[in-house]
Write a protein that holds these residues in place. Structure first.
Motif, PDB file in Angstrom:
ATOM      1  N   MET A   1      29.691  38.658 -12.422  1.00 17.69           N
ATOM      2  CA  MET A   1      28.992  39.431 -11.393  1.00 17.69           C
ATOM      3  C   MET A   1      27.742  40.088 -11.969  1.00 17.69           C
ATOM      4  O   MET A   1      26.665  40.033 -11.367  1.00 17.69           O
ATOM      5  N   ASP A   2      27.877  40.700 -13.130  1.00 16.19           N
ATOM      6  CA  ASP A   2      26.723  41.364 -13.754  1.00 16.19           C
ATOM      7  C   ASP A   2      25.611  40.360 -14.045  1.00 16.19           C
ATOM      8  O   ASP A   2      24.427  40.659 -13.851  1.00 16.19           O
ATOM      9  N   GLY A   3      25.983  39.159 -14.469  1.00 14.11           N
ATOM     10  CA  GLY A   3      24.988  38.131 -14.773  1.00 14.11           C
ATOM     11  C   GLY A   3      24.236  37.655 -13.546  1.00 14.11           C
ATOM     12  O   GLY A   3      23.010  37.518 -13.577  1.00 14.11           O
ATOM     13  N   VAL A   4      24.936  37.425 -12.450  1.00 10.49           N
ATOM     14  CA  VAL A   4      24.241  36.945 -11.260  1.00 10.49           C
ATOM     15  C   VAL A   4      23.403  38.046 -10.616  1.00 10.49           C
ATOM     16  O   VAL A   4      22.337  37.763 -10.061  1.00 10.49           O
ATOM     17  N   VAL A   5      23.850  39.289 -10.710  1.00 12.35           N
ATOM     18  CA  VAL A   5      23.055  40.402 -10.167  1.00 12.35           C
ATOM     19  C   VAL A   5      21.714  40.494 -10.894  1.00 12.35           C
ATOM     20  O   VAL A   5      20.687  40.770 -10.275  1.00 12.35           O
ATOM     21  N   ARG A   6      21.717  40.265 -12.192  1.00  9.95           N
ATOM     22  CA  ARG A   6      20.475  40.345 -12.987  1.00  9.95           C
ATOM     23  C   ARG A   6      19.604  39.102 -12.837  1.00  9.95           C
ATOM     24  O   ARG A   6      18.468  39.087 -13.280  1.00  9.95           O
ATOM     25  N   SER A   7      20.130  38.048 -12.222  1.00  5.45           N
ATOM     26  CA  SER A   7      19.405  36.786 -12.111  1.00  5.45           C
ATOM     27  C   SER A   7      18.623  36.719 -10.807  1.00  5.45           C
ATOM     28  O   SER A   7      18.674  37.626  -9.977  1.00  5.45           O
ATOM     29  N   SER A   8      17.958  35.598 -10.628  1.00  9.11           N
ATOM     30  CA  SER A   8      17.267  35.342  -9.358  1.00  9.11           C
ATOM     31  C   SER A   8      18.083  34.420  -8.455  1.00  9.11           C
ATOM     32  O   SER A   8      17.573  33.924  -7.449  1.00  9.11           O
ATOM     33  N   LEU A   9      19.360  34.214  -8.796  1.00  5.55           N
ATOM     34  CA  LEU A   9      20.254  33.416  -7.960  1.00  5.55           C
ATOM     35  C   LEU A   9      20.598  34.169  -6.685  1.00  5.55           C
ATOM     36  O   LEU A   9      20.593  35.404  -6.657  1.00  5.55           O
ATOM     37  N   ARG A  10      20.946  33.447  -5.671  1.00  4.75           N
ATOM     38  CA  ARG A  10      21.568  34.057  -4.499  1.00  4.75           C
ATOM     39  C   ARG A  10      23.039  34.232  -4.854  1.00  4.75           C
ATOM     40  O   ARG A  10      23.619  33.393  -5.548  1.00  4.75           O
ATOM     41  N   PHE A  11      23.640  35.306  -4.389  1.00  2.00           N
ATOM     42  CA  PHE A  11      25.019  35.576  -4.810  1.00  2.00           C
ATOM     43  C   PHE A  11      25.724  36.481  -3.810  1.00  2.00           C
ATOM     44  O   PHE A  11      25.103  37.131  -2.968  1.00  2.00           O
ATOM     45  N   SER A  12      27.032  36.534  -3.961  1.00  8.03           N
ATOM     46  CA  SER A  12      27.851  37.463  -3.214  1.00  8.03           C
ATOM     47  C   SER A  12      29.068  37.804  -4.057  1.00  8.03           C
ATOM     48  O   SER A  12      29.617  36.932  -4.729  1.00  8.03           O
ATOM     49  N   GLY A  13      29.474  39.049  -4.004  1.00  6.97           N
ATOM     50  CA  GLY A  13      30.721  39.486  -4.621  1.00  6.97           C
ATOM     51  C   GLY A  13      31.616  39.976  -3.486  1.00  6.97           C
ATOM     52  O   GLY A  13      31.243  40.888  -2.758  1.00  6.97           O
ATOM     53  N   ILE A  14      32.756  39.347  -3.307  1.00  9.56           N
ATOM     54  CA  ILE A  14      33.637  39.652  -2.185  1.00  9.56           C
ATOM     55  C   ILE A  14      34.985  40.136  -2.706  1.00  9.56           C
ATOM     56  O   ILE A  14      35.537  39.552  -3.638  1.00  9.56           O
ATOM     57  N   ARG A  15      35.487  41.214  -2.112  1.00  2.00           N
ATOM     58  CA  ARG A  15      36.794  41.818  -2.443  1.00  2.00           C
ATOM     59  C   ARG A  15      36.894  42.204  -3.917  1.00  2.00           C
ATOM     60  O   ARG A  15      37.966  42.144  -4.516  1.00  2.00           O
ATOM     61  N   LEU A  16      35.772  42.602  -4.505  1.00  2.00           N
ATOM     62  CA  LEU A  16      35.773  42.950  -5.924  1.00  2.00           C
ATOM     63  C   LEU A  16      36.642  44.169  -6.229  1.00  2.00           C
ATOM     64  O   LEU A  16      37.049  44.354  -7.376  1.00  2.00           O
ATOM     65  N   ARG A  17      36.964  44.977  -5.229  1.00  3.65           N
ATOM     66  CA  ARG A  17      37.872  46.097  -5.450  1.00  3.65           C
ATOM     67  C   ARG A  17      39.251  45.615  -5.896  1.00  3.65           C
ATOM     68  O   ARG A  17      40.030  46.352  -6.462  1.00  3.65           O
TER      69      ARG A  17
END
Length: 174
Positions: free
Chosen positions: A152-168
């Motif tokens: 998650m940390d890697g994709v947030v820092r990237s220029s990729l499109r992404f989603s984090g779902i139910r990470l809780r």
């Protein structure tokens, strides 16, 4: 399973729903009530047990060449090893709706479709079937890891499109 032209899908583990009312989900970041659904592009984001934490990433037109090394040229879904048995055994269903009742939601790119009025499915819930096979047939790489947070940390820092779902529901950060 993806919607056909003019339709959107809602995924659920409950095959008996006959009517959908807009509501504010307990985990919602917005206060407006919605009925949530997905278009063909985003439907694979929900080929999982409801509570399964996942990180989804894919290249978009704005993705830098250096960031493509994280996923290549295709969509990638990552879950924790501990969720694999649930992914293999869940009975997931899809409800079809007329897309006209929904509008795109999310920015900088839409990640869902929402309706602000009650909607009725076009027919009974349809079993989605084998979720691993659905990923394979769609050409989506499914990755298993022991810790979602570095992904998650890697994709947030990237220029990729992404989603984090139910990470809780993910294992705590190390």
């Amino acid at each position: 399973m993806r919607p056909t032209a003019g339709q959107v899908l809602h995924f659920s583990e409950d095959p008996r729903i006959t009517h959908f009312e807009p509501h504010v989900a307990a985990t919602a970041r917005q206060s407006e009530p919605y009925v949530w659904a997905l278009d063909a592009e985003q439907a694979p984001s929900y080929w999982f047990p409801r509570d399964c934490p996942r990180v989804l990433a894919w290249p978009g037109p704005e993705t830098a060449a250096a960031d493509r090394r994280l996923v290549g040229d295709r969509r990638t879904h990552t879950i924790e090893y501990g969720w694999l048995p649930a992914l293999q055994s869940v009975r997931l269903y899809a409800y079809r709706f007329a897309a006209a009742a929904f509008h795109p939601f999310g920015s900088p790119w839409p990640h869902a479709m929402v309706a602000t009025t009650a909607v009725t499915p076009l027919g009974p819930a349809e079993p989605v079937g084998d979720l691993l096979a659905a990923h394979e047939a769609a050409g989506i790489e499914l990755r298993l890891v022991d810790d979602l947070w570095p992904i998650m940390d890697g994709v947030v820092r990237s220029s990729l499109r992404f989603s984090g779902i139910r990470l809780r529901n993910a294992r705590p950060r190390k």
